[in-house]
Design an enzyme around this catalytic site. Structure first.
Site, PDB file in Angstrom:
ATOM      1  N   GLY A  69      30.370  96.517  48.667  1.00 11.27           N
ATOM      2  CA  GLY A  69      31.074  96.603  49.944  1.00 11.27           C
ATOM      3  C   GLY A  69      32.570  97.339  49.580  1.00 11.27           C
ATOM      4  O   GLY A  69      32.892  97.466  48.590  1.00 11.27           O
TER       5      GLY A  69
ATOM      6  N   ASP B 265      44.057  84.875  57.971  1.00 12.76           N
ATOM      7  CA  ASP B 265      43.146  85.782  58.291  1.00 12.76           C
ATOM      8  C   ASP B 265      41.615  84.945  58.369  1.00 12.76           C
ATOM      9  O   ASP B 265      40.701  85.455  57.809  1.00 12.76           O
ATOM     10  CB  ASP B 265      43.119  86.976  57.452  1.00 12.76           C
ATOM     11  CG  ASP B 265      42.396  88.233  57.667  1.00 12.76           C
ATOM     12  OD1 ASP B 265      42.151  88.108  59.043  1.00 12.76           O
ATOM     13  OD2 ASP B 265      41.911  89.052  57.258  1.00 12.76           O
TER      14      ASP B 265
END
Length: 980
Positions: A697, A817
């Site tokens: 990723g 977040d």
């Protein structure tokens, strides 16, 4: 005689009939006109997805007066009011409603009316008395109002997306009484022209990102009753003219940046009931004129820089709630406060108050909340605090109080939260004090209490925290403690408890921390410790425990701290303990024997093994070496020689092909490597593995690799960007290390190692086999892998992780977040809150409990509305984001899915679908008006009971995503709501 009609009657009757007909003609005409206007607007301008206006039919018996939302004048049948609130209608502003000349009131509250509100369209509505367009999707600037709006008394535009400044024309509405612009994105200064609205009774501009002082001439609004401006980014001083607001009942300027002193003119607010000035930067002393306010019931000036003494006369007011915490007040508490018959909530914590607490406090009023903590009080506790049996919250910690807990406190069964640590209190604790049925938190650490824990503690069935360390408690730990099934933390260390540890304590499956160190406990650790699946910290050090260390401890998935030192444990160290990812452990000074398991055979663990004369190691000095086997068969020797020759051959081949030069070439040296967990790899393992084939990723802060290291363990390695991309790398790296490096929880991802090099930053985490919740939820296999039971389990686990960050970390941590992509799933789909690159610690010892950020952080669709424009962050910002995640779990949709339509996010969309029914309180699972096929992720197969559970989760999600932060529950409450 009765059969004859008088000549006069013969003349009057035709005249009466003529007059009647002449009156009825315009009524019929106006009715047809109103019907035509309403139907045209419905057809051309409104989208009615739930058919709420299906009875708007021209042929209905009493059209339009019997139509939904329509009110007519009973005298002439003309339409005077249109109220379509809460009907989920959509479309642009339906200005043509205002073509009905008799219309006075237009209410479109809580719908999906969108686009801009243009002055030209609004000009049709100049005859209206009341306009409510709040809780819609309007964007753009506020409209200008023409001088024709002479009748407008109420204007409500709250909870939209309006931007820009308030037009000066708002100050030219001569009849306006109510102006509400709450929760938009308005900026600039608050215009002085608003103070021309001399009829105004309600001025509510809260939750907007103004950068403005309060208008100096605010005192012109002498009829004002409610001044509501929290979270409005106000600056400067409170104007002196404030004292002219003689009709004001609610004065709320909280959560701003106001500075200077509170003006003495505040004593002119003769009608004020509530003054809210908390979380500003006000300084100086409380004005003496506050004592002149005869109606003042609630005063909160907490979290400022105020100083001085508490005025004696202030206690004589009818105050019910007094918030003075987090300032610099000093001196003694006046006796007048103790004799106040109205006082209910008293917050004095984190000041410099001193002297004795008033002896009569609580005797004459229904006290419910008392917090004296963080001061310099001396002497005894007031004996009457719970005299009225209403006290629920009691905090007296960090003072210099002495003497016993009054016996009357033992009857205070209303208590649910008690913290008295850090004083010099002594004597036995009243028996009843241990067993209140509603008690959730009891903290008595670091006093001089003695006596024993009575069996009555079994009655405290909802207790989650029992912290009594550092006292002189003695006797046995009662078996009644095993009835506390909700217990999360038990700290009874540094006391004089003796005898055995109750075997039933292994039934406390919710335990996260158990500390019984520094007592005189004996016997063996009970069997069944494998049930402590949530345990992160176990300390039994410095007791008289005997027997072997249970191998079951090695099966605890979250255990990070293990202290068994200073006992008489015997036998070998269970090899199962090497499975644990321990940050710290200590087995020193026992009677352990045998060879140290290979997992602990390193210098990192040496000090934790010392003081066990029977332990041996092949290469750990100064532990004695283990005896070598006496004989080695010739067969084994032959095999070893063959392997050696093979290795030499391989080495020669590598040398010839120059491969060995590559393998042993110098790599960029790591300047610093820090281990937060026990690991079995080094920096070379990491650097060798950061290859393209291991890349899984790439994100805004760096690249992530899946690495299988030499001991067979798989880890996730994040290499943060360097160079220009790495402008924020250091902040992200520091946030991750500062947050994850010090916390341990089953639902928070574990940081194993951090590496700092000259041109790179590396973070190593436990590897999550099933990736992120976002990837699974929004991928093709989400419906297959994530059935409802699994989704619900993920919701509860993630909520527990966030609750731990908010409520159990010191100082608390706000993630900033929270989103589905930052909730990772292990091989059993157990959730872990991850990615702390934006995390922020909230310092409880500073003057503000929520801190201002330099810019908006977070991910689109998850950001709480107030955070986007105030830049103030607190735990409620995370709660909002978690509510969005809950909606994702139910619907399977992304927060900003294209299917929602323009300017609509998942919160608005779910509200539209799930709350469309006007039958508030009816069960959604049985409500035929709810479109479940549209709302729930169709990839799940569901039972009837699943629908009920989903309904409950939806209710929690909608609570979490409330527009006002004050309406959102804490994460601890969210866990409770989900579990229930």
């Amino acid at each position: 005689m009765g059969s004859h009609r008088s000549p006069l009657l013969g003349l009057i009757l035709p005249l009466f009939l003529l007059l009647t007909c002449s009156v009825s003609i315009p009524v019929v005409s106006s009715t047809k006109r109103d019907v035509a206007v309403l139907l045209q607007v419905k057809t051309d301008q409104l989208d009615d997805p739930n058919n709420e206006l299906n009875n708007w039919v021209e042929t209905s018996q009493n059209a339009p007066c019997d139509w939904t939302g329509i009110t007519c004048d009973p005298q002439n049948g003309a339409v005077i009011s249109i109220d379509l609130s809460n009907l989920a209608v959509a479309g642009p502003f339906p200005a043509n409603f205002c073509r009905i000349p008799t219309l006075q009131n237009l209410n479109l509250f809580n719908n999906y009316i969108n686009g801009s509100l243009f002055s030209k369209s609004l000009s049709l509505c100049s005859r209206l008395h009341s306009i409510d367009l709040s809780s819609n999707l309007f964007t753009g600037d506020l409209p200008e109002f023409s001088p024709d709006f002479i009748n407008l008394t109420t204007l409500v535009l709250s909870l939209n997306n309006f931007t820009g400044a308030i037009p000066a024309s708002f100050g030219r509405l001569p009849s306006l009484k109510v102006l509400r612009l709450v929760s938009n994105f308005l900026n600039g200064t608050i215009p002085e022209s608003l103070t021309n609205l001399t009829e105004l009774t309600h001025l509510e501009l809260a939750y907007n990102p103004f950068f403005s002082p309060l208008p100096e001439s605010i005192g012109n609004l002498t009829k004002l009753e409610n001044l509501f401006l929290p979270f409005s980014n106000l600056i400067g001083k409170i104007p002196e003219s404030i004292g002219n607001l003689v009709s004001l009942t609610n004065f709320d300027l909280s959560d701003n940046n106001l500075s200077g002193e509170i003006p003495n003119t505040i004593g002119g607010l003769k009608s004020v009931v509530q003054i809210e000035l908390y979380r500003n930067q006000l300084s100086g002393e409380l004005p003496a004129t506050l004592s002149d306010l005869p109606s003042l019931v609630r005063l909160d000036v907490s979290q400022n820089n105020l100083t001085g003494n508490l005025p004696e006369r202030l206690g004589g007011l009818p105050i019910e709630v007094l918030g003075l915490n987090d300032n610099n007040f000093h001196g003694e508490i006046p006796e007048s406060l103790a004799t106040n018959p109205n006082l209910s909530v008293l917050k004095l914590f984190n000041n410099r108050f001193s002297g004795n607490l008033p002896v009569d406090l609580g005797r004459y009023s229904d006290l419910t909340f008392v917090d004296f903590s963080g001061n310099e009080f001396v002497g005894p506790l007031p004996p009457y605090l719970c005299y009225r049996k209403k006290l629920a919250h009691l905090c007296t910690f960090s003072n210099k109080l002495t003497g016993p807990i009054p016996t009357s406190y033992g009857d205070c069964d209303s208590l649910n939260y008690v913290r008295m640590f850090g004083n010099n209190l002594s004597g036995p604790v009243p028996v009843g004090f241990w067993g209140f049925s509603g008690l959730t938190f009891l903290q008595l650490d670091d006093n001089n209490f003695d006596g024993s824990i009575p069996p009555s503690i079994a009655k405290a069935r909802v207790l989650t925290n029992l912290r009594i360390a550092g006292n002189n408690f003695s006797g046995e730990i009662p078996t009644g403690i095993c009835q506390l099934k909700e217990l999360v933390a038990l700290d009874a260390s540094r006391n004089k408890f003796s005898n055995k540890m109750p075997s039933c304590m292994t039934e406390l499956s919710e335990l996260h921390s158990l500390n019984l160190g520094d007592n005189m406990l004996a016997g063996e650790i009970p069997e069944g410790v494998g049930s402590w699946k949530n345990l992160t910290n176990l300390s039994l050090s410095h007791n008289n425990f005997t027997g072997e260390i249970p191998a079951d401890l090695g099966s605890l998935p979250s255990l990070a701290f293990l202290y068994l030192d200073g006992n008489s444990f015997s036998g070998e160290i269970p090899v199962e303990l090497t499975k644990l990812k321990l940050t710290k452990f200590n087995l020193s000074n026992n009677k352990l024997e045998g060879e140290v398991p290979s997992g602990f055979n390193s210098l990192f663990f040496l000090q934790s093994l010392m003081g066990n004369p029977g332990l041996c190691s092949p290469d750990l000095n100064p532990l004695p070496k283990c005896p070598k086997p006496k004989r080695v068969s010739m067969y084994v020797v032959g095999v070893l020689v063959a392997v050696a020759l093979l290795m030499i051959g391989i080495f020669i081949w590598l040398l010839k092909t120059k491969t060995v030069c590559i393998l042993f070439s110098k790599k960029p040296g790591i300047l610093k490597i820090t281990s937060f967990q026990r690991v079995g790899f080094n920096e070379e393992d990491l650097l060798d593995s950061l290859t393209e084939e291991n890349l899984i990723g790439s994100g805004g802060s760096g690249q992530v690799y899946k690495v299988k290291i030499k001991n067979g363990e798989t880890v996730a390695v994040k290499k943060l960007w360097g160079g220009n991309k790495g402008a924020d790398t250091e902040a992200v790296f520091r946030a991750e290390v500062e947050s994850l490096g010090r916390i341990r929880h089953a639902n928070v991802v574990k940081l194993l190692v951090s590496c700092v090099g000259e041109d790179f930053r590396i973070l190593v985490y436990e590897y999550m086999e099933n990736g992120s919740l976002g990837d699974l939820l929004h991928g093709d296999k989400g419906g297959v892998l994530l059935n409802w039971a699994r989704r619900f389990s993920i919701a509860v686990g993630a909520a527990r992780g966030l609750a731990y960050l908010h409520h159990d970390c010191i100082p608390p941590i706000v993630h900033r977040d929270v989103k589905s992509n930052n909730i990772l799933l292990d091989e059993d789909f157990g959730p872990r809150v991850a990615d702390f690159g934006l995390a922020k610690t909230l310092q409880c010892n500073v003057k503000e409990s929520d801190e201002e950020m330099s810019g908006v952080a977070g991910s689109c669709g998850y950001i709480a509305p107030e955070y986007a424009y105030t830049l103030r962050v607190n735990e409620k910002s995370d709660v909002y984001s978690f509510g969005v995640v809950l909606l994702e779990l139910v619907t399977g949709k992304r927060p900003n899915d294209d299917s929602f339509g323009e300017n609509k996010d998942i919160v608005k969309w779910v509200t539209e679908v799930a709350l469309a029914s006007a039958e508030v309180g009816s069960g959604m699972a049985t409500n035929p008006r709810i479109d479940w096929a549209k709302l729930i992720d169709q990839r799940m197969s569901l039972s009837t009971t699943d629908y009920e559970e989903i309904e409950n989760v939806l209710n929690v999600a909608l609570l979490c995503t409330s527009a006002s932060p004050m309406s959102r529950p804490s994460m601890r409450k969210v866990v409770e709501l989900l579990k229930n």
